[in-house]
Motif scaffolding. Structure first.
Motif, short mmCIF file in Angstrom:
data_model
loop_
_atom_site.label_atom_id
_atom_site.label_comp_id
_atom_site.label_asym_id
_atom_site.label_seq_id
_atom_site.Cartn_x
_atom_site.Cartn_y
_atom_site.Cartn_z
N LEU A 35 12.39 -1.40 12.31
CA LEU A 35 12.05 0.36 12.10
C LEU A 35 12.18 1.30 13.15
CD1 LEU A 35 8.92 -1.15 9.26
CD2 LEU A 35 10.87 0.25 8.87
N GLY A 36 12.01 0.33 13.92
CA GLY A 36 12.69 1.16 15.70
C GLY A 36 11.31 0.82 16.36
N LEU A 37 10.21 -0.37 15.75
CA LEU A 37 8.99 -0.19 16.17
C LEU A 37 8.96 -1.40 17.81
CD1 LEU A 37 6.79 0.23 13.66
CD2 LEU A 37 7.28 1.90 14.97
N ALA A 38 8.20 -0.36 18.85
CA ALA A 38 8.14 -1.55 19.96
C ALA A 38 7.09 -2.63 19.57
CB ALA A 38 7.16 -0.47 21.05
N PRO A 39 7.33 -4.09 20.30
CA PRO A 39 6.95 -5.09 19.96
C PRO A 39 5.51 -5.00 20.34
CG PRO A 39 8.66 -5.38 21.01
CD PRO A 39 8.71 -4.30 21.23
N ASP A 40 4.71 -3.97 21.30
CA ASP A 40 3.74 -4.25 21.30
C ASP A 40 3.32 -2.83 21.58
OD1 ASP A 40 5.43 -2.74 23.33
OD2 ASP A 40 3.99 -2.88 25.37
N ALA A 41 3.36 -2.00 20.43
CA ALA A 41 2.90 -1.26 20.02
C ALA A 41 1.26 -1.34 18.83
CB ALA A 41 3.78 0.01 18.95
N VAL A 42 1.02 0.51 19.62
CA VAL A 42 -0.24 -0.30 18.13
C VAL A 42 -0.16 0.74 17.41
CG1 VAL A 42 -2.57 0.51 17.34
CG2 VAL A 42 -2.11 -0.54 20.12
N VAL A 43 0.41 0.57 15.94
CA VAL A 43 0.88 0.98 14.81
C VAL A 43 -0.36 1.36 14.01
CG1 VAL A 43 3.04 1.32 13.11
CG2 VAL A 43 2.75 -0.17 15.06
N LEU A 44 -0.69 2.89 13.78
CA LEU A 44 -1.14 3.04 11.96
C LEU A 44 -0.52 3.22 11.32
CD1 LEU A 44 -4.53 4.35 14.68
CD2 LEU A 44 -4.03 2.18 14.27
N VAL A 45 -0.65 3.18 10.44
CA VAL A 45 0.13 3.77 9.02
C VAL A 45 -1.30 3.95 7.47
CG1 VAL A 45 1.84 3.01 6.84
CG2 VAL A 45 2.11 1.97 9.55
N PHE A 46 0.19 5.22 7.39
CA PHE A 46 -0.45 6.35 6.46
C PHE A 46 0.79 6.31 5.12
CE2 PHE A 46 -0.35 10.04 3.59
CZ PHE A 46 -1.99 9.53 3.53
N ALA A 47 0.17 5.44 3.68
CA ALA A 47 1.71 5.52 3.08
C ALA A 47 0.98 6.28 1.65
CB ALA A 47 2.03 3.78 2.64
N VAL A 105 -2.88 -1.55 11.85
CA VAL A 105 -3.30 -0.65 10.71
C VAL A 105 -3.16 -0.44 9.63
CG1 VAL A 105 -5.96 0.43 10.02
CG2 VAL A 105 -5.92 -1.85 12.53
N VAL A 106 -3.48 -0.44 8.96
CA VAL A 106 -2.74 0.72 7.24
C VAL A 106 -3.88 1.31 7.20
CG1 VAL A 106 -2.54 1.46 5.43
CG2 VAL A 106 -1.16 -0.11 6.59
N LEU A 107 -4.39 3.09 7.45
CA LEU A 107 -5.92 3.80 7.24
C LEU A 107 -5.26 4.55 5.68
CD1 LEU A 107 -4.77 3.86 10.31
CD2 LEU A 107 -7.34 5.38 10.23
N THR A 140 -1.83 -7.05 6.27
CA THR A 140 -2.50 -5.57 7.35
C THR A 140 -3.42 -5.44 6.80
OG1 THR A 140 -0.24 -4.95 7.58
CG2 THR A 140 -1.93 -3.77 8.25
N PRO A 141 -4.59 -5.46 7.58
CA PRO A 141 -6.55 -4.78 7.34
C PRO A 141 -6.29 -3.36 7.30
CG PRO A 141 -6.40 -6.08 9.45
CD PRO A 141 -4.61 -6.72 9.55
N VAL A 142 -7.35 -3.27 6.06
CA VAL A 142 -6.82 -1.83 6.25
C VAL A 142 -8.34 -0.65 6.22
CG1 VAL A 142 -6.60 0.04 3.81
CG2 VAL A 142 -5.18 -2.02 4.04
N VAL A 143 -8.03 -0.04 7.07
CA VAL A 143 -9.32 0.59 7.73
C VAL A 143 -9.40 1.79 6.96
CG1 VAL A 143 -10.04 2.29 9.01
CG2 VAL A 143 -9.53 0.39 9.53
N ALA A 144 -10.23 1.96 4.94
CA ALA A 144 -10.06 2.84 4.22
C ALA A 144 -11.42 3.78 3.81
CB ALA A 144 -10.12 2.21 2.67
N ALA A 145 -11.77 4.40 3.43
CA ALA A 145 -13.03 5.44 2.96
C ALA A 145 -14.14 4.39 1.56
CB ALA A 145 -12.75 6.86 2.58
N ARG A 146 -14.48 4.70 1.79
CA ARG A 146 -15.71 3.63 1.23
C ARG A 146 -15.87 4.52 0.13
NH1 ARG A 146 -19.34 -0.12 1.29
NH2 ARG A 146 -19.13 -0.22 4.19
N VAL A 147 -15.31 4.80 -1.11
CA VAL A 147 -14.65 5.48 -2.22
C VAL A 147 -14.64 5.09 -3.18
CG1 VAL A 147 -15.36 7.63 -0.36
CG2 VAL A 147 -13.27 7.10 -1.35
N GLY A 148 -14.66 5.54 -4.38
CA GLY A 148 -14.38 5.04 -5.84
C GLY A 148 -13.83 4.03 -5.84
N GLY A 149 -12.49 3.24 -5.88
CA GLY A 149 -11.64 2.26 -5.83
C GLY A 149 -11.07 1.82 -4.95
N LEU A 150 -12.19 2.15 -3.85
CA LEU A 150 -11.20 1.69 -2.05
C LEU A 150 -12.25 0.95 -1.60
CD1 LEU A 150 -9.98 4.68 -0.24
CD2 LEU A 150 -8.55 2.67 -1.10
#
Length: 443
Positions: free
Chosen positions: A242-254, A336-338, A358-368
């Motif tokens: 994906l063209g990301l640096a090995p030492d990058a801190v990567v946050l993903v929203f999908a 982390v995936v947000l 991958t751990p997820v940082v999510a809102a404490r709502v509904g099905g999450l």
């Protein structure tokens, strides 16, 4: 009782005798209704999302078990074939109803009558009894399903996926409230269905408390993830692809980029993180994988403009929706995936990310709250303050051992949510609904 097993007797001995002498009905062919979004669409843009994934994954597995599935959806392009084989045993019927173009959900109720007519006409072209059961997805499909149920004399199983009253109680800035017509329509569908599928126990309670659903009709069946695609793998290899640096801190929203999903919270949290941790400059990458949806479609550049206003354009990658195999690479590449959604009936993105380790940082709502196990596979955050999400991410980055522990717990938690388990439970629901319908006819 909500979430109860179908056909559970009080006398175990009688159950053994019954099962050994009378085969339980299994649907030969199911009519699946998905009015507002096609299983042929790429999830992550427009109205295509978790519902599309659900319909496709369940249909594929039912067909593999010998149950044919025909999916009715609205044609949005004149060149779309009226019938497409998705996989052996699964047909997609693209029904002409209204103009050949994508319509806003607010315009779709006006197409319910012509859509219903075409569904009934498709069934009438075959011998009577073509479908043993209807499974409708979203309230618009339920409106069609309620008519077909009466005409065909077969059970209606309804999955709401989202509820208008729940969405209206948690509107994001820039979102439009669901109209009264939808709320009325949902009440009608809830009353008409033979079975209501809730993704979580909380949704089951919402159906009874907000819509007056009969608890005896409700079954709780959680969605799943394709654990053959979404599985742990090399983060370094994924980053190289994906063209990301090995030492990058990567946050993903999908997923779909719309106010409900909180993409603006992700960008504001990233800006806060960079302001508080200047050392992350040049290392932080925020990847937003998905296309505009809902209110965002009228302003598709809003995320780009917001990133510029926050001064983080250089750290942000806006990526189009992609096939599942590539999406799995994004999950593996992420630190982390947000998932800061304002409302979420389940949260397939969170589940898929965890399945990839991958751990997820999510809102404490509904099905999450079901999809993410707080402190074991991810972190649940109260509210939608970007500062709280920035803090959660910063603490994980600062504690590699805790991050590693969550990474190990993530796939273990997700392993309980495979699609095969979902289809096992749905099959029991189908059987129970068919038995009940037969008993009504014989009474």
């Amino acid at each position: 009782m909500s979430g109860g097993a179908e056909g559970t007797p009080h006398d175990t001995a009688k159950l053994v005798t019954y099962v050994s002498t009378v085969p339980r009905p299994v649907p030969r062919r199911i009519a699946t209704l998905s009015v507002h979004t096609s299983p042929l669409d790429q999830p992550g843009t427009g109205d295509a999302g978790g519902l599309n994934v659900y319909v496709v994954e369940v249909a594929r597995r039912l067909a593999a078990r010998g149950t044919e599935v025909e999916i009715f959806t609205r044609a949005v392009c004149r060149d779309t074939p009226p019938v497409t084989e998705l996989t052996p045993g699964v047909l997609v019927r693209s029904v002409a109803a209204g103009p050949f173009e994508e319509l806003d959900k607010s315009d779709l109720p006006g197409q319910i009558c012509p859509f219903t007519f075409e569904v009934l006409r498709a069934e009438a072209a075959h011998a009577p009894g073509r479908y043993d059961l209807i499974h409708a997805h979203y309230w618009l499909s339920g409106q069609v399903g309620a008519v077909a149920r009466e005409r065909w004399g077969v059970p209606l199983v309804q999955s709401m996926h989202t509820l208008g009253r729940v969405k209206n109680a948690a509107l994001a800035d820039g979102d439009t409230a669901e109209p009264d017509s939808r709320i009325r329509g949902e009440h009608e569908v809830v009353a008409a269905a033979d079975r209501l599928i809730a993704n979580t126990p909380q949704e089951a309670r919402q159906l009874t408390e907000l819509y007056g659903a009969d608890p005896a009709k409700i079954r709780t069946v959680s969605p799943g993830a394709d654990l053959t695609v979404f599985r742990p793998g090399s983060a370094l290899l994924a980053r190289r692809k994906l063209g990301l640096a090995p030492d990058a801190v990567v946050l993903v929203f999908a997923g779909r980029v719309q106010p409900l999903k909180g993409p603006d919270i992700v960008l504001r949290a990233a800006a806060r993180l960079l302001a508080e941790e200047p050392a992350l400059a040049g290392r932080l990458t925020v990847a937003m994988v998905g296309g505009p949806s809902g209110a965002e479609r009228s302003d598709p550049d809003r995320m780009r403009v917001l990133a510029a206003a926050l001064g983080i354009s250089g750290a942000v990658r806006l990526e189009p929706p992609c096939p599942q195999a590539e999406l799995a690479d994004w999950y593996r590449a992420a630190t982390v995936v947000l998932a800061p959604s304002h409302s979420e009936s389940f949260g397939l993105v969170a589940l898929e990310a965890q399945a990839c380790g991958t751990p997820v940082v999510a809102a404490r709502v509904g099905g999450l709250r079901t999809a993410v196990r707080d402190g074991y596979s991810g972190v649940l955050v109260e509210g939608h303050d970007p500062a709280d999400y920035a803090r959660a991410v910063r603490e994980l980055i600062a504690e590699p051992r805790r991050l590693a522990s969550l990474s190990a717990g993530a796939p273990r938690h997700a392993s309980a949510f495979g699609w095969s388990a979902t289809v096992d439970r749905l099959s029991a629901v189908y059987t129970g609904a068919m038995e009940e319908a037969t008993a009504r006819v014989e009474a």
